[in-house]
Design a protein around this motif. Structure first.
Motif, PDB file in Angstrom:
ATOM      1  N   ALA A  75      -2.132  -0.811   4.155  1.00  0.00           N
ATOM      2  CA  ALA A  75      -3.266  -0.793   3.220  1.00  0.00           C
ATOM      3  C   ALA A  75      -4.456  -0.003   3.751  1.00  0.00           C
ATOM      4  CB  ALA A  75      -3.665  -2.225   2.869  1.00  0.00           C
ATOM      5  N   LEU A 128      -7.633  17.614   1.655  1.00  0.00           N
ATOM      6  CA  LEU A 128      -6.379  18.367   1.809  1.00  0.00           C
ATOM      7  C   LEU A 128      -6.173  19.033   3.171  1.00  0.00           C
ATOM      8  CD1 LEU A 128      -7.583  19.278  -1.368  1.00  0.00           C
ATOM      9  CD2 LEU A 128      -5.155  19.686  -1.530  1.00  0.00           C
ATOM     10  N   ALA A 129      -7.188  19.030   4.045  1.00  0.00           N
ATOM     11  CA  ALA A 129      -6.993  19.657   5.359  1.00  0.00           C
ATOM     12  C   ALA A 129      -5.898  18.898   6.112  1.00  0.00           C
ATOM     13  CB  ALA A 129      -8.289  19.640   6.151  1.00  0.00           C
ATOM     14  N   LEU A 166      -6.786  -7.854   4.921  1.00  0.00           N
ATOM     15  CA  LEU A 166      -5.665  -8.703   4.473  1.00  0.00           C
ATOM     16  C   LEU A 166      -5.160  -9.590   5.607  1.00  0.00           C
ATOM     17  CD1 LEU A 166      -3.803  -6.132   2.191  1.00  0.00           C
ATOM     18  CD2 LEU A 166      -4.864  -8.282   1.458  1.00  0.00           C
ATOM     19  N   ALA A 221       0.697   6.478   4.734  1.00  0.00           N
ATOM     20  CA  ALA A 221       1.735   5.873   5.571  1.00  0.00           C
ATOM     21  C   ALA A 221       2.797   5.174   4.725  1.00  0.00           C
ATOM     22  CB  ALA A 221       1.101   4.874   6.539  1.00  0.00           C
ATOM     23  N   GLN A 234      -2.691  -5.954  -6.936  1.00  0.00           N
ATOM     24  CA  GLN A 234      -3.407  -6.093  -5.671  1.00  0.00           C
ATOM     25  C   GLN A 234      -2.873  -7.262  -4.862  1.00  0.00           C
ATOM     26  OE1 GLN A 234      -7.654  -5.870  -6.039  1.00  0.00           O
ATOM     27  NE2 GLN A 234      -8.008  -6.528  -3.938  1.00  0.00           N
ATOM     28  N   TRP A 267     -11.519  18.624  -5.407  1.00  0.00           N
ATOM     29  CA  TRP A 267     -11.372  17.353  -4.680  1.00  0.00           C
ATOM     30  C   TRP A 267     -12.673  16.547  -4.567  1.00  0.00           C
ATOM     31  CZ3 TRP A 267     -13.860  15.775  -0.329  1.00  0.00           C
ATOM     32  CH2 TRP A 267     -14.483  16.752   0.461  1.00  0.00           C
ATOM     33  N   HIS A 305     -14.956  10.587   6.752  1.00  0.00           N
ATOM     34  CA  HIS A 305     -14.038   9.685   6.036  1.00  0.00           C
ATOM     35  C   HIS A 305     -12.694   9.513   6.745  1.00  0.00           C
ATOM     36  CE1 HIS A 305     -17.118   9.911   3.128  1.00  0.00           C
ATOM     37  NE2 HIS A 305     -16.811  11.100   2.684  1.00  0.00           N
ATOM     38  N   ARG A 314     -12.091   5.450  -0.362  1.00  0.00           N
ATOM     39  CA  ARG A 314     -10.697   5.160   0.015  1.00  0.00           C
ATOM     40  C   ARG A 314      -9.871   5.307  -1.249  1.00  0.00           C
ATOM     41  NH1 ARG A 314      -9.279   5.636   4.708  1.00  0.00           N
ATOM     42  NH2 ARG A 314     -10.921   7.174   4.470  1.00  0.00           N
ATOM     43  N   GLY A 332      -0.179   7.068  -3.599  1.00  0.00           N
ATOM     44  CA  GLY A 332      -0.555   8.219  -2.764  1.00  0.00           C
ATOM     45  C   GLY A 332      -1.767   7.906  -1.902  1.00  0.00           C
ATOM     46  N   ASP A 371      -8.574  -2.027   4.531  1.00  0.00           N
ATOM     47  CA  ASP A 371      -7.944  -3.181   3.868  1.00  0.00           C
ATOM     48  C   ASP A 371      -6.837  -3.847   4.671  1.00  0.00           C
ATOM     49  OD1 ASP A 371      -9.251  -3.857   1.384  1.00  0.00           O
ATOM     50  OD2 ASP A 371      -8.885  -1.776   0.860  1.00  0.00           O
ATOM     51  N   ALA A 377      -2.589  14.006   9.244  1.00  0.00           N
ATOM     52  CA  ALA A 377      -1.387  14.436   9.971  1.00  0.00           C
ATOM     53  C   ALA A 377      -0.995  13.361  10.991  1.00  0.00           C
ATOM     54  CB  ALA A 377      -1.636  15.773  10.655  1.00  0.00           C
ATOM     55  N   GLY A 389       0.830  -1.213   0.000  1.00  0.00           N
ATOM     56  CA  GLY A 389       0.000   0.000   0.000  1.00  0.00           C
ATOM     57  C   GLY A 389       0.855   1.251   0.000  1.00  0.00           C
TER      58      GLY A 389
HETATM   59  C1  LIG Z   1     -12.798  11.619   0.594  1.00  0.00           C
HETATM   60  C2  LIG Z   1     -11.809  11.716   1.722  1.00  0.00           C
HETATM   61  C3  LIG Z   1     -11.547  12.957   2.294  1.00  0.00           C
HETATM   62  C4  LIG Z   1     -10.624  13.047   3.333  1.00  0.00           C
HETATM   63  N1  LIG Z   1     -10.282  14.284   3.784  1.00  0.00           N
HETATM   64  C5  LIG Z   1      -9.275  14.409   4.680  1.00  0.00           C
HETATM   65  C6  LIG Z   1      -8.770  15.687   5.034  1.00  0.00           C
HETATM   66  O1  LIG Z   1      -9.178  16.712   4.492  1.00  0.00           O
HETATM   67  N2  LIG Z   1      -7.782  15.744   5.953  1.00  0.00           N
HETATM   68  C7  LIG Z   1      -7.278  14.621   6.555  1.00  0.00           C
HETATM   69  O2  LIG Z   1      -6.413  14.741   7.426  1.00  0.00           O
HETATM   70  N3  LIG Z   1      -7.728  13.403   6.221  1.00  0.00           N
HETATM   71  C8  LIG Z   1      -8.676  13.273   5.274  1.00  0.00           C
HETATM   72  N4  LIG Z   1      -9.074  12.031   4.871  1.00  0.00           N
HETATM   73  C9  LIG Z   1      -8.478  10.862   5.539  1.00  0.00           C
HETATM   74  C10 LIG Z   1      -7.011  10.636   5.204  1.00  0.00           C
HETATM   75  O3  LIG Z   1      -6.753  10.899   3.846  1.00  0.00           O
HETATM   76  C11 LIG Z   1      -6.681   9.194   5.600  1.00  0.00           C
HETATM   77  O4  LIG Z   1      -6.913   9.041   6.997  1.00  0.00           O
HETATM   78  C12 LIG Z   1      -5.252   8.792   5.303  1.00  0.00           C
HETATM   79  O5  LIG Z   1      -4.893   9.112   3.979  1.00  0.00           O
HETATM   80  C13 LIG Z   1      -5.114   7.290   5.564  1.00  0.00           C
HETATM   81  O6  LIG Z   1      -3.803   6.882   5.242  1.00  0.00           O
HETATM   82  P1  LIG Z   1      -3.432   5.342   5.235  1.00  0.00           P
HETATM   83  O7  LIG Z   1      -1.995   5.276   4.933  1.00  0.00           O
HETATM   84  O8  LIG Z   1      -3.943   4.709   6.473  1.00  0.00           O
HETATM   85  O9  LIG Z   1      -4.300   4.709   4.058  1.00  0.00           O
HETATM   86  P2  LIG Z   1      -4.398   5.119   2.526  1.00  0.00           P
HETATM   87  O10 LIG Z   1      -3.802   6.455   2.282  1.00  0.00           O
HETATM   88  O11 LIG Z   1      -5.829   4.921   2.150  1.00  0.00           O
HETATM   89  O12 LIG Z   1      -3.465   4.066   1.788  1.00  0.00           O
HETATM   90  C14 LIG Z   1      -3.765   2.705   1.650  1.00  0.00           C
HETATM   91  C15 LIG Z   1      -3.207   2.250   0.315  1.00  0.00           C
HETATM   92  O13 LIG Z   1      -3.210   0.844   0.274  1.00  0.00           O
HETATM   93  C16 LIG Z   1      -3.625   0.428  -1.010  1.00  0.00           C
HETATM   94  N5  LIG Z   1      -4.160  -0.919  -0.911  1.00  0.00           N
HETATM   95  C17 LIG Z   1      -5.271  -1.320  -0.246  1.00  0.00           C
HETATM   96  N6  LIG Z   1      -5.426  -2.645  -0.391  1.00  0.00           N
HETATM   97  C18 LIG Z   1      -4.394  -3.088  -1.138  1.00  0.00           C
HETATM   98  C19 LIG Z   1      -4.015  -4.363  -1.630  1.00  0.00           C
HETATM   99  N7  LIG Z   1      -4.730  -5.460  -1.354  1.00  0.00           N
HETATM  100  N8  LIG Z   1      -2.898  -4.455  -2.385  1.00  0.00           N
HETATM  101  C20 LIG Z   1      -2.143  -3.363  -2.676  1.00  0.00           C
HETATM  102  N9  LIG Z   1      -2.474  -2.132  -2.245  1.00  0.00           N
HETATM  103  C21 LIG Z   1      -3.586  -1.989  -1.471  1.00  0.00           C
HETATM  104  C22 LIG Z   1      -4.670   1.467  -1.394  1.00  0.00           C
HETATM  105  O14 LIG Z   1      -4.921   1.478  -2.780  1.00  0.00           O
HETATM  106  C23 LIG Z   1      -4.029   2.738  -0.873  1.00  0.00           C
HETATM  107  O15 LIG Z   1      -3.205   3.341  -1.827  1.00  0.00           O
HETATM  108  C24 LIG Z   1      -9.992  11.889   3.838  1.00  0.00           C
HETATM  109  C25 LIG Z   1     -10.252  10.650   3.264  1.00  0.00           C
HETATM  110  C26 LIG Z   1     -11.138  10.553   2.201  1.00  0.00           C
HETATM  111  C27 LIG Z   1     -11.372   9.219   1.572  1.00  0.00           C
END
Ligand SMILES: Cc1cc2nc3c(=O)[nH]c(=O)nc-3n(C[C@H](O)[C@H](O)[C@H](O)COP(=O)(O)OP(=O)(O)OC[C@H]3O[C@@H](n4cnc5c(N)ncnc54)[C@H](O)[C@@H]3O)c2cc1C
Length: 552
Positions: free
Chosen positions: A302, A145-146, A310, A68, A271, A103, A494, A132, A137, A306, A536, A64
């Motif tokens: 992920a 973007l906040a 997984l 992170a 995937q 966005w 979200h 999601r 990215g 996800d 953040a 993923g």
């Molecule tokens: C519409 C929306 C608006 C938001 N607005 C804000 C905001 O304004 N400010 C803020 O702070 N937060 C916001 N968030 C939340 C914030 O973006 C998330 O909390 C943060 O990005 C989560 O990061 P993560 O690394 O946990 O997961 P993600 O950034 O979701 O990364 C997970 C990655 O794993 C990949 N993945 C999943 N399953 C598999 C698989 N089986 N194989 C390979 N790859 C896989 C996905 O495709 C993805 O790229 C928003 C979220 C959404 C959806």
């Protein structure tokens, strides 16, 4: 790495590319515009287009490339670790990604996994979307973007080692803040944070909100993401220049600027199906047609939906439940997928405007207020955002333009939900039940949020803008009307977290309990919601995790 022959097709150079394309097409993505193929070389990382490009060995496989995963790839790559990042999505090329006000159009696009929750009793039985990011990215590509860390008190409820003082150096390390470096803010990090205090083109409705909130008795905070996170202030956003600074641009592309060759390979459009686990050890990552086995830890990034999915597919989770689906248990961890938390948001307290409302150049919310719902001086558990767009749920009713909306959110809800498997099919989406407003207290706090929003909306500074309050309007005069309005107007902010939380599923070094060689680093490990948006917090947790991994 061992077992590489099974990655990609057996036809040499083009096989992996074709498999990636097939994978994306199966997920419903490739038919839509806006995606590049993974053939393009990416600045700073090597984007693999053929199995022959895989290194002979990797130290880590990151599953993923989201908020992170990109942080980890950057820090571990910079430190010389050989890293393979596997991401189901592709590089995003939709122009809307780079354009902050666009966005909302990214939801339900090809860059979204397009998940949906179960019907929510707390929302009158509605099932709602659970977007999601599916791209290099991750959700930072489609989010609003906040970028705010929120009040320290929320982190101080987390386990030792993960409290605010532990994370502050990592919040600082992650960012380059437009207001400059200080004890609270970073001046040299990969991610650019723009405070709208530092711009002149804010919307006049946001200016009115700042003045109205002060008239209603709320203090101004000059830096809402810094030392004082309570009060009304200008929004802060992950923007560099005029474009989105997502995790991929900030953390992957910047690898090109470092000394020496980056040791990061990116396999996009593939995937991951689960993990190979034997006798309490994770040996590798299962892909369509093969297994990749790193020499060091597998790093699962992920996301909150996800990552638990997984783990459970790999036998790591509630043993009895997995057994019933024909999945052999590797370790009985009943908390995997449990205690899902998310911020409910109410859309919204809506006003018909006297004249056209100028559009935001940013994310439609140029100003916002953090406030405790009960006792002044306590840490904030309510956020009220001022939106310069007519944002209400269809279940609320029509809202003719011109309009503006005040949106209360509950930042510390008590309701807990779950993420469960529907079957042992590794491509089946999880059952997502956030249990919004499951606890009556959450409804009461949102009601207080509506009252605060209405107080500000009725203040003199809005006289010049307000034609009339459209919602909740007369619905707010009875208890039954208030409850009904809240259930109809509530949606998700979200921000799902907590499904692999520190202490229950992973230990304080983010190692999966009972399984060697596997760590989880993403929103799923957060032991509670921050009192702000989540990106953040996820970024700082991943920054700290990279130090833990490098320390061994
Ligand atoms: C519409 C929306 C608006 C938001 N607005 C804000 C905001 O304004 N400010 C803020 O702070 N937060 C916001 N968030 C939340 C914030 O973006 C998330 O909390 C943060 O990005 C989560 O990061 P993560 O690394 O946990 O997961 P993600 O950034 O979701 O990364 C997970 C990655 O794993 C990949 N993945 C999943 N399953 C598999 C698989 N089986 N194989 C390979 N790859 C896989 C996905 O495709 C993805 O790229 C928003 C979220 C959404 C959806």
């Amino acid at each position: 790495m061992s077992g590489t022959p099974s990655i990609g097709d057996d036809d040499g150079q083009g096989g992996l590319k074709r498999r990636a394309a097939i994978g994306a097409a199966m997920a419903g993505g490739l038919a839509l515009s806006g995606l590049s193929t993974p053939a393009r070389a990416t600045v700073g990382v090597r984007t693999l287009t053929s199995r022959s490009q895989l290194r002979a060995a990797y130290d880590h496989v990151i599953v993923g490339a989201g908020s992170a995963g990109c942080v980890l790839a950057h820090r571990l790559g910079r430190a010389g670790r050989r890293v393979l990042v596997i991401e189901a999505g592709l590089r995003a090329t939709l122009p809307a990604v780079a354009t902050p006000p666009a966005w909302p159009s990214l939801q339900e696009s090809a860059l979204d996994w397009r998940y949906v929750t179960t019907p929510q009793p707390g929302l009158g039985g509605r099932a709602i979307t659970c977007p999601r990011g599916k791209a290099v990215g991750g959700s930072s590509i489609i989010n609003a973007l906040a970028y705010q860390r929120g009040h320290a008190a929320a982190y101080d409820r987390w386990p030792a080692g993960w409290r605010h003082a532990d994370l502050l150096p990592y919040f600082r390390r992650a960012e380059t803040f437009s207001g400059g470096a200080s004890d609270w803010r970073g001046g040299n990090g990969p991610l650019h944070i723009l405070s709208l205090a530092d711009v002149t083109d804010r919307t006049p409705v946001a200016e009115a909100f700042m003045a109205a909130a002060q008239q209603a008795g709320f203090p101004v905070t000059p830096d809402i993401g810094g030392e004082h996170t309570t009060g009304v202030g200008w929004n802060q956003l992950s923007i560099k220049g005029h474009t989105r600074d997502d995790a991929a641009t900030a953390y992957l592309d910047s690898l090109a600027n470092g000394p020496g060759e980056a040791a990061v390979d990116l396999l996009a459009g593939v995937q991951v199906l689960g993990f190979e686990v034997e006798r309490g050890r994770c040996l590798g990552v299962r892909l369509p047609g093969g297994i990749v086995r790193p020499e060091g830890d597998v790093l699962l990034c992920a996301g909150a939906i996800d990552s638990p999915r997984l783990l459970m597919l790999s036998g790591i989770g509630p043993a009895e439940e997995l057994h019933a689906m024909g999945i052999a248990s590797a370790v009985d961890l009943p908390d995997v997928g449990r205690r899902l938390e998310d911020h409910p948001l109410l859309a919204g307290v809506a006003y018909e405007a006297r004249r056209p409302v100028p559009a935001s150049h940013y994310n439609h919310c140029d100003s916002l207020l953090y406030v405790p719902h009960a006792t002044p001086g306590e840490s904030p558990d309510i956020l009220v955002m001022c939106l310069s767009v007519p944002f209400v749920r269809p279940t609320v009713g029509p809202l003719p333009a011109p309009a503006y909306v005040l949106v209360p959110c509950h930042l510390q809800p008590r309701s807990r939900g779950s993420v469960r498997l529907v079957s042992s099919d590794p491509r089946a989406a999880a059952i997502i039940d956030p249990n919004y407003l499951g606890e009556p207290e959450d409804l009461a706090v949102l009601a207080k949020g509506v009252e605060i929003a209405r107080e500000i909306g009725a203040a003199k500074a809005f006289d010049d803008w307000r034609a009339k309050e459209v919602y909740p309007g007369p619905a707010w005069t009875s208890e039954a009307g208030r409850t009904d309005f809240i259930r109809r107007a509530t949606d998700s902010f979200h921000h799902p977290v907590g499904t692999c939380r520190i202490g229950a599923v992973v230990d304080e070094r983010l190692r999966v309990k009972g399984i060697a060689g596997l760590r989880v680093i993403d929103a799923s490990v957060l032991p509670g919601l921050p009192a702000a948006m989540c990106n953040a917090a996820v970024t700082a947790v991943a920054e700290k995790a990279s130090d833990l991994i490098l320390a061994g």
